[in-house]
Design a protein around this motif. Structure first.
Motif, mmCIF file in Angstrom:
data_model
loop_
_atom_site.group_PDB
_atom_site.id
_atom_site.type_symbol
_atom_site.label_atom_id
_atom_site.label_comp_id
_atom_site.label_asym_id
_atom_site.label_seq_id
_atom_site.Cartn_x
_atom_site.Cartn_y
_atom_site.Cartn_z
ATOM 1 N N ARG A 138 -1.714 -12.858 11.226
ATOM 2 C CA ARG A 138 -1.507 -12.074 10.012
ATOM 3 C C ARG A 138 -0.316 -12.573 9.207
ATOM 4 O O ARG A 138 -0.337 -12.566 7.979
ATOM 5 C CB ARG A 138 -1.303 -10.595 10.386
ATOM 6 N N ASP A 158 5.255 2.202 14.353
ATOM 7 C CA ASP A 158 4.922 1.370 15.532
ATOM 8 C C ASP A 158 6.169 1.141 16.392
ATOM 9 O O ASP A 158 6.102 1.186 17.620
ATOM 10 C CB ASP A 158 4.371 0.011 15.100
ATOM 11 N N LYS A 187 0.820 -1.222 0.000
ATOM 12 C CA LYS A 187 0.000 0.000 0.000
ATOM 13 C C LYS A 187 0.854 1.271 0.000
ATOM 14 O O LYS A 187 0.596 2.205 -0.761
ATOM 15 C CB LYS A 187 -0.919 -0.017 1.236
#
Ligand code: UDP
Length: 284
Positions: free
Chosen positions: A258, A228, A203
Motif C-alpha cells: 500500500r 489501529d 477521506k
C-alpha cells in the motif's frame, strides 16, 4: 505542474468566542496555514474547546508529507484544511523544511501522539462545576472490531476517558448519503465531546469538512491509523527508529504494497514543493 494553493487568511475557521482562538498567528507554508504549537499547547487547545463547546465542531488535521503533496492538487482537501480549527505538523520533514524556509515550527505534533496526550490530560480539565467528568469519545474507523479493542485498552489505561461509541463504516460509505446519515445519527445519539476519525487521508478530512455543521462532537480529530495503534492492531515504530526519524520506514515495511508507491511519489514531489516555496520567498 505544482501550484501552491492560495488561502486567504480570512477564510480560516476559528471560533472567535473561545479563549483557544486568541493565542497565536498561523504560519503560512506550502499553501496552507499551520498552527505553530507544541504538543502540550495543542492538547490545551483541544481541551479548551471541549470545555467551551464552540458553536461548530472544530476539526483538527495533522499534515505530513503525503498531505502536503495531495494538497497541491486536491481542492476538496484544500477546502477541508481551510475549515480546520487546528493544523498541526505531523511529520518531521514538514517541520525540518519549515525551519529551512525560515518559518520554524516548535515541534512535531503527530496525530497518533496527540490522541494519547489528550487522553492523559483529560482528567485534569476543569468542568466549570468543579465535578470530575470523563472525556466522552467516539471512535470512527478502522476494520470491524478494532475500535472496540481500542476502547477496552483506552478504558484500562485512561480511567478519565469514556469511549461512548465506536463504528467501523463499510467500504465506500462516504458515497452513500444514507450511510453518512446513519453515522451522524450514531454520533449524535451518544453526544461525544471528541470524535476520533481514523479513516485515512484524505477521506477523514473530506468527511469531517463535509459534515462539520452536522457533527455534534465538539472536536473532530483526523488521525489516520491512530485507532489501529491504540488497539495494538498496528505497531508504532520502536523508539530508536523514531529518534532516527525512520518511522516512515517502519510504516512502509509494515504495509509495503500500500505504501511503497505512495512514499516514492511523495519523496519525488515534496522536494519540488519545498523548492517552489523557497523560490517564491526569495522572489518577494
Ligand atoms: N479506513 C477506514 N475506512 C475506510 C478507509 C480506511 O476505516 O474507508 C481505516 C483503515 O482501516 C485504517 C485507517 O483508516 O485503520 C488508515 O489509516 P492510515 O493512517 O494508514 O491512512 P493513510 O492516511 O496513511 O492512508
Amino acid at each position: 505542474m505544482l501550484s501552491l494553493i492560495q488561502t486567504p487568511p480570512s477564510s480560516l475557521n476559528r471560533p472567535s468566542e473561545t479563549s483557544a482562538a486568541k493565542a497565536h498567528e498561523r504560519t503560512r507554508l506550502f499553501g496552507i496555514e499551520i498552527d505553530p504549537l507544541t504538543m502540550s499547547q495543542a492538547v490545551s487547545r483541544v481541551l479548551d474547546w471541549v470545555k467551551e463547546a464552540p458553536t461548530k465542531c472544530q476539526i483538527v488535521v495533522t499534515p505530513n508529507v503525503d498531505h502536503i503533496v495531495q494538497l497541491q492538487t486536491n481542492s476538496g482537501l484544500q477546502q477541508a484544511y481551510r475549515q480546520a480549527g487546528l493544523v498541526l505538523a505531523d511529520g518531521w520533514p514538514v517541520v525540518t523544511a519549515a525551519g529551512w524556509l525560515g518559518k520554524p515550527l516548535p515541534e512535531r505534533v503527530p496525530g497518533s501522539d496527540l490522541v494519547p496526550a489528550i487522553f492523559q490530560a483529560a482528567p485534569t480539565r476543569g468542568t466549570g462545576t468543579g465535578e470530575a467528568s470523563k472525556l466522552r469519545v467516539f471512535l470512527l474507523g478502522a476494520a470491524p472490531g478494532v475500535a472496540d479493542r481500542a476502547a477496552s485498552k483506552i478504558h484500562a489505561q485512561w480511567p478519565g476517558v469514556e469511549v461512548v461509541g465506536t463504528y467501523s463504516p463499510p467500504l465506500g460509505f462516504e458515497k452513500s448519503a444514507a450511510e453518512c446519515d446513519e453515522i451522524l445519527a450514531r454520533i449524535d445519539a451518544v453526544q461525544p465531546e471528541v470524535l476520533v476519525l481514523g479513516l485515512g487521508a484524505p477521506k477523514q478530512e473530506l468527511w469531517a469538512a463535509k459534515f462539520q455543521d452536522r457533527l455534534t462532537a465538539r472536536v473532530a480529530l483526523c488521525v489516520g491509523a491512530t485507532i489501529d495503534f491504540l488497539a495494538g492492531e498496528k505497531k508504532r515504530a520502536p523508539r530508536w527508529m523514531q529518534s532516527l526519524k525512520l518511522e516512515w520506514l517502519h510504516r512502509m515495511l509494515s504495509e509495503p504494497k500500500r505504501l511503497a508507491k505512495r512514499y516514492w511519489h511523495d519523496a519525488c514531489v515534496f522536494p519540488k514543493v519545498v523548492w517552489t516555496e523557497f523560490c517564491q520567498r526569495s522572489a518577494r
